[in-house]
Design a protein around this motif. Sequence first.
Motif, PDB file in Angstrom:
ATOM      1  N   THR A   1      32.631  45.592  38.614  1.00 47.70           N
ATOM      2  CA  THR A   1      31.996  44.361  39.122  1.00 47.70           C
ATOM      3  C   THR A   1      32.970  43.512  39.951  1.00 47.70           C
ATOM      4  OG1 THR A   1      32.499  43.218  37.039  1.00 47.70           O
ATOM      5  CG2 THR A   1      30.348  44.269  37.202  1.00 47.70           C
TER       6      THR A   1
ATOM      7  N   PRO B   1      35.871  44.472  35.072  1.00 51.53           N
ATOM      8  CA  PRO B   1      35.606  43.291  35.907  1.00 51.53           C
ATOM      9  C   PRO B   1      36.685  43.156  36.981  1.00 51.53           C
ATOM     10  CG  PRO B   1      36.579  42.621  33.813  1.00 51.53           C
ATOM     11  CD  PRO B   1      36.410  44.122  33.746  1.00 51.53           C
ATOM     12  N   ALA B   2      36.404  42.363  37.998  1.00 51.26           N
ATOM     13  CA  ALA B   2      37.399  42.120  39.054  1.00 51.26           C
ATOM     14  C   ALA B   2      38.635  41.471  38.440  1.00 51.26           C
ATOM     15  CB  ALA B   2      36.801  41.217  40.120  1.00 51.26           C
TER      16      ALA B   2
ATOM     17  N   LYS C   1      34.473  54.766  49.281  1.00 48.49           N
ATOM     18  CA  LYS C   1      35.505  55.571  48.592  1.00 48.49           C
ATOM     19  C   LYS C   1      34.968  56.089  47.266  1.00 48.49           C
ATOM     20  CE  LYS C   1      39.640  53.050  49.674  1.00 48.49           C
ATOM     21  NZ  LYS C   1      40.508  52.068  49.055  1.00 48.49           N
ATOM     22  N   LEU C   2      34.265  55.208  46.555  1.00 49.52           N
ATOM     23  CA  LEU C   2      33.782  55.595  45.226  1.00 49.52           C
ATOM     24  C   LEU C   2      32.695  56.670  45.329  1.00 49.52           C
ATOM     25  CD1 LEU C   2      33.715  52.108  43.445  1.00 49.52           C
ATOM     26  CD2 LEU C   2      35.434  53.895  43.278  1.00 49.52           C
TER      27      LEU C   2
ATOM     28  N   THR D   1      29.400  47.073  42.253  1.00 49.53           N
ATOM     29  CA  THR D   1      29.071  45.994  43.189  1.00 49.53           C
ATOM     30  C   THR D   1      30.377  45.545  43.821  1.00 49.53           C
ATOM     31  OG1 THR D   1      27.169  45.264  41.907  1.00 49.53           O
ATOM     32  CG2 THR D   1      28.062  43.687  43.469  1.00 49.53           C
ATOM     33  N   GLY D   2      30.414  45.536  45.142  1.00 47.38           N
ATOM     34  CA  GLY D   2      31.626  45.125  45.844  1.00 47.38           C
ATOM     35  C   GLY D   2      31.499  45.439  47.321  1.00 47.38           C
TER      36      GLY D   2
ATOM     37  N   THR E   1      43.642  49.234  39.823  1.00 41.23           N
ATOM     38  CA  THR E   1      42.234  49.619  39.795  1.00 41.23           C
ATOM     39  C   THR E   1      41.994  51.078  40.149  1.00 41.23           C
ATOM     40  OG1 THR E   1      41.770  47.383  40.439  1.00 41.23           O
ATOM     41  CG2 THR E   1      39.970  48.922  40.599  1.00 41.23           C
ATOM     42  N   GLY E   2      42.475  51.488  41.309  1.00 39.95           N
ATOM     43  CA  GLY E   2      42.217  52.863  41.758  1.00 39.95           C
ATOM     44  C   GLY E   2      42.787  53.884  40.777  1.00 39.95           C
TER      45      GLY E   2
HETATM   46  P1  ADP Z   1      35.188  42.113  46.314  1.00 42.72           P
HETATM   47  O1  ADP Z   1      36.490  41.717  46.957  1.00 42.72           O
HETATM   48  O2  ADP Z   1      33.971  41.620  46.980  1.00 42.72           O
HETATM   49  O3  ADP Z   1      35.184  41.925  44.821  1.00 42.72           O
HETATM   50  P2  ADP Z   1      35.986  44.872  46.244  1.00 42.72           P
HETATM   51  O4  ADP Z   1      35.198  46.019  46.728  1.00 42.72           O
HETATM   52  O5  ADP Z   1      37.361  44.695  46.763  1.00 42.72           O
HETATM   53  O6  ADP Z   1      35.059  43.642  46.575  1.00 42.72           O
HETATM   54  O7  ADP Z   1      36.091  44.878  44.682  1.00 42.72           O
HETATM   55  C1  ADP Z   1      34.972  45.019  43.833  1.00 42.72           C
HETATM   56  C2  ADP Z   1      35.420  45.665  42.549  1.00 42.72           C
HETATM   57  O8  ADP Z   1      35.886  46.982  42.843  1.00 42.72           O
HETATM   58  C3  ADP Z   1      36.571  44.957  41.860  1.00 42.72           C
HETATM   59  O9  ADP Z   1      36.382  45.059  40.459  1.00 42.72           O
HETATM   60  C4  ADP Z   1      37.758  45.766  42.320  1.00 42.72           C
HETATM   61  O10 ADP Z   1      38.840  45.679  41.426  1.00 42.72           O
HETATM   62  C5  ADP Z   1      37.167  47.165  42.318  1.00 42.72           C
HETATM   63  N1  ADP Z   1      37.895  48.138  43.155  1.00 42.72           N
HETATM   64  C6  ADP Z   1      38.636  47.899  44.252  1.00 42.72           C
HETATM   65  N2  ADP Z   1      39.197  49.035  44.711  1.00 42.72           N
HETATM   66  C7  ADP Z   1      38.809  50.030  43.886  1.00 42.72           C
HETATM   67  C8  ADP Z   1      39.051  51.450  43.819  1.00 42.72           C
HETATM   68  N3  ADP Z   1      39.798  52.086  44.694  1.00 42.72           N
HETATM   69  N4  ADP Z   1      38.469  52.141  42.803  1.00 42.72           N
HETATM   70  C9  ADP Z   1      37.691  51.520  41.910  1.00 42.72           C
HETATM   71  N5  ADP Z   1      37.414  50.209  41.920  1.00 42.72           N
HETATM   72  C10 ADP Z   1      37.962  49.455  42.889  1.00 42.72           C
END
Ligand code: ADP
Length: 488
Positions: A159, A186-187, A246-247, A238-239, A219-220
Amino acid sequence: MAETDRERRVIDEVTKGLIIGGSVRDATEQKTFGVEDPSTGELLCDVADASPEDGMVALKAAHDAQPEWAATAPRERGEILRRAFELITERADDIALIMTLEMGKPLAESKAEITYAAEFFRWFSEEAVRISGEWKVNATGNGRVLVMRQPIGPCLLITPWNFPLAMGTRKIGPAIAAGCTMVIKPASLTPLTILKLADILAEAGLPDGVLNVVTTTSTGKVMGPLIADGRIRKLSFTGSTEVGQKLIEQSAQQVLKTSMELGGNAPFVVCADADVDEAVQGAMLAKMRNIGEACTAANRFYIHADVAEEFTKKLVDRMSDMKVGRGTEEGVEVGPLVEADQRDKVAELVDDAVQKGATVRTGGQIPSGAGYFYPPTVLSDVPTSARLAKEEIFGPVAPIFTFTEDDDAIRAANDTEFGLVSYLYTKDLSRAIRLSERLEAGMVGLNQGMVSNAGAPFGGVKQSGLGREGGTVGIDEYLEIKYVAMNV
Ligand code: ADP
């Protein structure tokens, strides 16, 4: 530091560890990361910073809990969600304060998000007992078709920071209702709200291991192995579109089912026959809700030339009147942006538009002082070559373009790789239907500046995503269909 006793208390009360299998634990080597208050740039607290090994432990907990959870009575799953809905509602003031402290939005907006977020639990508490199948006689008459819908299995939920609670409940609600266990990440900018929610769900009776919370800055590295592991059966994200792409690529390895709520670039079209005051009211909501940090935020305003000046003047009056400040202060309507990078990107897009000929009608300058503030800004005479005509702004900036023919407005509105939501203002019913049909978007706000509703299917077309959250179809994302061919 939190500034008042009450702020310190709500932050102190949040669980700061990883929540795995019902226990709270430290990350490997007790690693932690800081959570900041974007209105001051100061540290609120530290939370556990999970390693890839910690992520795998959480996955195992979700996987182990899956069979028993799937066998739980639907009514019991519904009752847990209902109790959690009530607890969230009772504690809305404390949750709102946590959300405002970590994310920046004004308290009134945090409370509005909490109402919306809790609604997903109420909605899916009702859906839990309505998961149905199908029974029919074969066309040939000598066989039977039985169709059942079963929980898909352990889910990975990722999220964003802009709606720290609602983007969680919109995934957790249907997963619980369907009988799925989960790992949620979560973020890292806003982990506290979800940690608070996890405690509430435990109090509401959610069994250990059904919801596991992993907070991390790697995160990655932490998510990658989970996505590649066959025990995860579903990824809901969601993001940004960039990360979503990538996902999806990574998900191909296990042919993982995905739900993707990605970026938006919403057009806001005002026809010559629209009620201009209502359109301005809707524009304020579509643009300024969440300080413009929403994938549903109106990004491009297409206003008919006959009403453009009236609309612009009225919007400028409203925008320039808004009180900017720390979200905890009385009367503040516009909080800081979530981080320095976000604010710099907004400033860069505005500067680019101005260099290319746009006129600043209000705002447009970063204020001095602490915090990542950007003022409500209206730009007119924006050339179509400006970057903000194509890129998601994610801030309180309204660029205004004009048109004279409906066809031109629709062409411009659709000229984007995104397709989440479009807003349309007209009093003419047949024009409303004609244009709504032609807008390439998963959702249309017709004479209203907000579409979010737990009982409606939220989602986008084109690069705005895959799947729908909420509504009667929201639970389908967490169910698999199985068909039994019966020889009678
Ligand atoms: P936003 O900045 O709008 O939150 P992001 O796409 O950067 O959008 O991030 C959304 C979520 O995805 C966050 O929880 C972030 O940590 C996660 N996220 C970012 N990069 C990756 C990745 N490579 N793999 C999995 N999750 C990721």
